[in-house]
Scaffold this active site. Structure first.
Site, PDB file in Angstrom:
ATOM      1  N   SER A 190       0.862  -1.178   0.000  1.00 36.39           N
ATOM      2  CA  SER A 190       0.000   0.000   0.000  1.00 36.39           C
ATOM      3  C   SER A 190       0.902   1.233   0.000  1.00 36.39           C
ATOM      4  CB  SER A 190      -0.878  -0.039   1.257  1.00 36.39           C
ATOM      5  OG  SER A 190      -1.652   1.124   1.368  1.00 36.39           O
TER       6      SER A 190
ATOM      7  N   LYS B 113      -0.948  -0.873  -4.492  1.00 40.48           N
ATOM      8  CA  LYS B 113      -2.167  -0.125  -4.150  1.00 40.48           C
ATOM      9  C   LYS B 113      -1.761   1.321  -3.919  1.00 40.48           C
ATOM     10  CE  LYS B 113      -4.670   0.091   0.244  1.00 40.48           C
ATOM     11  NZ  LYS B 113      -5.389  -0.719   1.254  1.00 40.48           N
ATOM     12  N   LEU B 114      -2.406   2.226  -4.639  1.00 40.15           N
ATOM     13  CA  LEU B 114      -2.120   3.648  -4.469  1.00 40.15           C
ATOM     14  C   LEU B 114      -3.204   4.280  -3.620  1.00 40.15           C
ATOM     15  CD1 LEU B 114      -1.191   4.747  -8.134  1.00 40.15           C
ATOM     16  CD2 LEU B 114       0.331   3.884  -6.323  1.00 40.15           C
ATOM     17  N   LYS B 115      -2.796   5.007  -2.601  1.00 38.30           N
ATOM     18  CA  LYS B 115      -3.760   5.804  -1.849  1.00 38.30           C
ATOM     19  C   LYS B 115      -4.144   7.005  -2.715  1.00 38.30           C
ATOM     20  CE  LYS B 115      -3.972   3.695   2.179  1.00 38.30           C
ATOM     21  NZ  LYS B 115      -5.258   3.207   2.742  1.00 38.30           N
TER      22      LYS B 115
ATOM     23  N   ASP C 253      -7.058   3.120  -3.219  1.00 32.76           N
ATOM     24  CA  ASP C 253      -7.798   3.171  -1.949  1.00 32.76           C
ATOM     25  C   ASP C 253      -8.051   4.631  -1.589  1.00 32.76           C
ATOM     26  OD1 ASP C 253      -8.897   2.869   0.556  1.00 32.76           O
ATOM     27  OD2 ASP C 253      -7.167   1.837   1.453  1.00 32.76           O
TER      28      ASP C 253
ATOM     29  N   ASN D 202     -10.104   5.683   1.066  1.00 34.58           N
ATOM     30  CA  ASN D 202     -10.420   5.923   2.484  1.00 34.58           C
ATOM     31  C   ASN D 202     -11.514   6.972   2.667  1.00 34.58           C
ATOM     32  OD1 ASN D 202      -7.131   5.133   2.867  1.00 34.58           O
ATOM     33  ND2 ASN D 202      -8.581   4.152   4.247  1.00 34.58           N
TER      34      ASN D 202
ATOM     35  N   GLU E 179     -11.035   0.932  -3.637  1.00 35.66           N
ATOM     36  CA  GLU E 179     -11.365   0.612  -2.250  1.00 35.66           C
ATOM     37  C   GLU E 179     -11.988   1.824  -1.562  1.00 35.66           C
ATOM     38  OE1 GLU E 179      -7.893  -0.974  -0.349  1.00 35.66           O
ATOM     39  OE2 GLU E 179      -8.712  -0.809   1.673  1.00 35.66           O
TER      40      GLU E 179
ATOM     41  N   ASP F 116     -13.878  -1.499   2.548  1.00 32.80           N
ATOM     42  CA  ASP F 116     -12.983  -1.698   3.699  1.00 32.80           C
ATOM     43  C   ASP F 116     -13.750  -1.202   4.929  1.00 32.80           C
ATOM     44  OD1 ASP F 116     -11.080  -1.352   5.729  1.00 32.80           O
ATOM     45  OD2 ASP F 116      -9.600  -0.335   4.512  1.00 32.80           O
TER      46      ASP F 116
ATOM     47  N   LYS G 232     -10.086  -7.038   7.308  1.00 31.94           N
ATOM     48  CA  LYS G 232      -9.105  -6.740   8.357  1.00 31.94           C
ATOM     49  C   LYS G 232      -9.682  -7.309   9.647  1.00 31.94           C
ATOM     50  CE  LYS G 232      -7.553  -2.315   6.475  1.00 31.94           C
ATOM     51  NZ  LYS G 232      -7.646  -0.855   6.612  1.00 31.94           N
TER      52      LYS G 232
ATOM     53  N   GLY H 202      -4.534  -4.374   6.020  1.00 29.90           N
ATOM     54  CA  GLY H 202      -3.626  -4.221   7.143  1.00 29.90           C
ATOM     55  C   GLY H 202      -3.781  -2.863   7.785  1.00 29.90           C
TER      56      GLY H 202
HETATM   57  O1  OSB Z   1      -7.313   1.768   4.419  1.00 31.63           O
HETATM   58  O2  OSB Z   1      -6.238  -0.009   4.141  1.00 31.63           O
HETATM   59  C1  OSB Z   1      -6.352   1.084   4.702  1.00 31.63           C
HETATM   60  C2  OSB Z   1      -3.297   1.703   6.918  1.00 31.63           C
HETATM   61  C3  OSB Z   1      -3.873   2.333   7.991  1.00 31.63           C
HETATM   62  C4  OSB Z   1      -5.217   2.575   7.976  1.00 31.63           C
HETATM   63  C5  OSB Z   1      -6.009   2.199   6.880  1.00 31.63           C
HETATM   64  C6  OSB Z   1      -5.422   1.557   5.798  1.00 31.63           C
HETATM   65  C7  OSB Z   1      -4.044   1.342   5.803  1.00 31.63           C
HETATM   66  C8  OSB Z   1      -3.324   0.754   4.685  1.00 31.63           C
HETATM   67  C9  OSB Z   1      -2.010   0.099   4.980  1.00 31.63           C
HETATM   68  O3  OSB Z   1      -3.671   0.850   3.526  1.00 31.63           O
HETATM   69  C10 OSB Z   1      -2.031  -1.350   4.766  1.00 31.63           C
HETATM   70  C11 OSB Z   1      -0.815  -2.017   5.390  1.00 31.63           C
HETATM   71  O4  OSB Z   1       0.210  -2.079   4.724  1.00 31.63           O
HETATM   72  O5  OSB Z   1      -0.906  -2.466   6.547  1.00 31.63           O
HETATM   73 MG    MG Z   2      -8.438   0.713   2.991  1.00 29.09          MG
END
Ligand code: OSB
Ligand code: MG
Length: 370
Positions: free
Chosen positions: A136, A162-164, A190, A192, A215, A240, A264, A292
């Site tokens: 990620s 995976k690109l935020k 992702d 969020n 995501e 998620d 998760k 994660g």
């Molecule tokens: O949205 O998946 C998420 C980390 C912290 C909070 C939310 C997210 C994440 C990650 C990191 O994307 C995933 C990892 O490498 O643990």
């Molecule tokens: Mg996520």
């Protein structure tokens, strides 16, 4: 099973690179481990909550308070009838607080499985000995900086990127990664919760880039919005934050709000609920992958066992220790041929290293068992 000792170990571990998402930037990993001692074994588990309630409503201080004042007394009241399998019903009167429930249930399960000399993987029903690793990648200040990180991860062998994303950092980074690294790499994004349904037309521009999934584009409580969005874009929607239980998963699938699920264990209250979600998704033809929370080795070990179940068909965010930390709290998990090995020892199969524990522990509190 009787609990002899229960303690909370707050850790602060430097991250090798700051991690920026649409809800904030982390420079260090803040978490706590729960250590649970019974007559037969010591169990360990890692809390998935973050310092601030930005990913979800839970946060570390709150989780500790809930464990101390709400969860521990209910578990102790079970006396000898206490087992990991009894935790869910015993804690059911406490609304929400799934990350707090997850960490105590997991510590108990670890102690139980160590006493029974059985690994997490075997107990959960793992069908593989290693799992494919994705990574990620946080939001960066510039496209060249992003491409440098992605190149480095691909060189290390990560099998999926995976690109935020967030408004202002979405189409261009995805286009740049596709142009630089080609159409063959597995790529997903992702958000969020950074968008609303009014952004549907903008998000449809991502359809050109053959992404595995998008995501959590919309707020966590907008299940209907995700179902509507899916009608307007071809990229598969993956939830998620919205999936906190097996019931949520069933609802989302029935509504057409999710075509893939990020599982998760911490978010859904533990490995037993995580496995239920895996099973419901499998029965509905919905693939899952293991997300994660930037876990250290203790949380990662158990996540790898879960990720070895058969319906985890996409690479997860289960990266090697070195992606997060110069020094992990356990022996490091290392990438081999793009995969991480599933631990085989009893319980989670790994212990915190005493020296690392001493180095990264910022506070320890005992939970009163009287
Ligand atoms: O949205 O998946 C998420 C980390 C912290 C909070 C939310 C997210 C994440 C990650 C990191 O994307 C995933 C990892 O490498 O643990
Ligand atoms: Mg996520």
């Amino acid at each position: 099973m009787k609990i002899r000792d229960l303690s909370v170990h707050h850790l602060r571990i430097p991250l090798v690179t700051p991690f920026r998402t649409s809800f904030g930037t982390s420079h260090t990993k803040e978490t706590f481990l729960v250590r649970l001692e019974t007559d037969d074994a010591v169990g360990w588990a890692e809390c998935g909550a973050e310092e601030d309630p930005l990913y979800s409503s839970e946060y570390l201080e709150g989780a500790e308070w809930v464990i101390r004042t709400q969860l521990a007394p209910r578990l102790l009241a079970l006396g000898d009838a206490l087992t990991a399998g009894a935790v869910r019903d015993a804690l059911e009167p406490v609304k929400g607080h799934r990350m707090a429930k997850h960490v105590v249930e997991t510590a108990l399960l670890d102690a139980e499985l160590r006493a029974a000399d059985m690994s997490f993987g075997r107990y959960l029903g793992a069908t593989r000995t290693r799992v494919p690793s994705g990574v990620s990648v946080g939001i960066m200040d510039s496209i060249p900086e992003l491409l440098g990180h992605v190149r480095d991860y691909l060189d290390q062998g990560y099998l999926r990127i995976k690109l935020k994303i967030e408004p202002g950092w979405d189409i261009e980074p995805v286009r740049a990664v596709r142009e630089e690294f080609g159409d063959d790499i597995l790529l997903q994004v992702d958000a969020n919760t950074a968008y609303t349904l009014r952004d549907a037309r903008h998000l449809a521009r991502l359809d050109d880039f053959d992404l595995l999934l998008i995501e959590q584009p919309l707020p966590e409580d907008d299940m209907r919005g995700h179902a509507e969005l899916q009608k307007l874009i071809t990229t598969p929607v993956c939830l998620d934050e919205s999936i906190e239980s097996a019931r949520d998963a069933a609802t989302a699938i029935a509504m057409g709000a999710t075509q893939v699920i990020n599982i998760k264990p911490s978010r859904v209250g533990g490995y037993l609920e995580a496995r239920r979600i895996h099973d419901i998704a499998e029965a509905n033809g919905i693939p899952v992958w293991c997300g994660g929370m930037l876990e250290c080795g203790v949380g990662r070990a158990a996540n790898l066992a879960l990720a070895a179940l058969p319906n985890f068909v996409l690479p997860g965010d289960t990266s090697a220790s070195s992606r997060y930390f110069a020094e992990d709290i356990t022996a490091p998990f290392e990438l081999e041929d793009g995969h991480l090995a599933v631990p085989t020892g009893p319980g989670i199969g790994i212990d915190p290293l005493p020296d690392a524990l001493a180095e990264f522990t910022v506070a320890t509190t005992a939970i009163d068992l009287r």
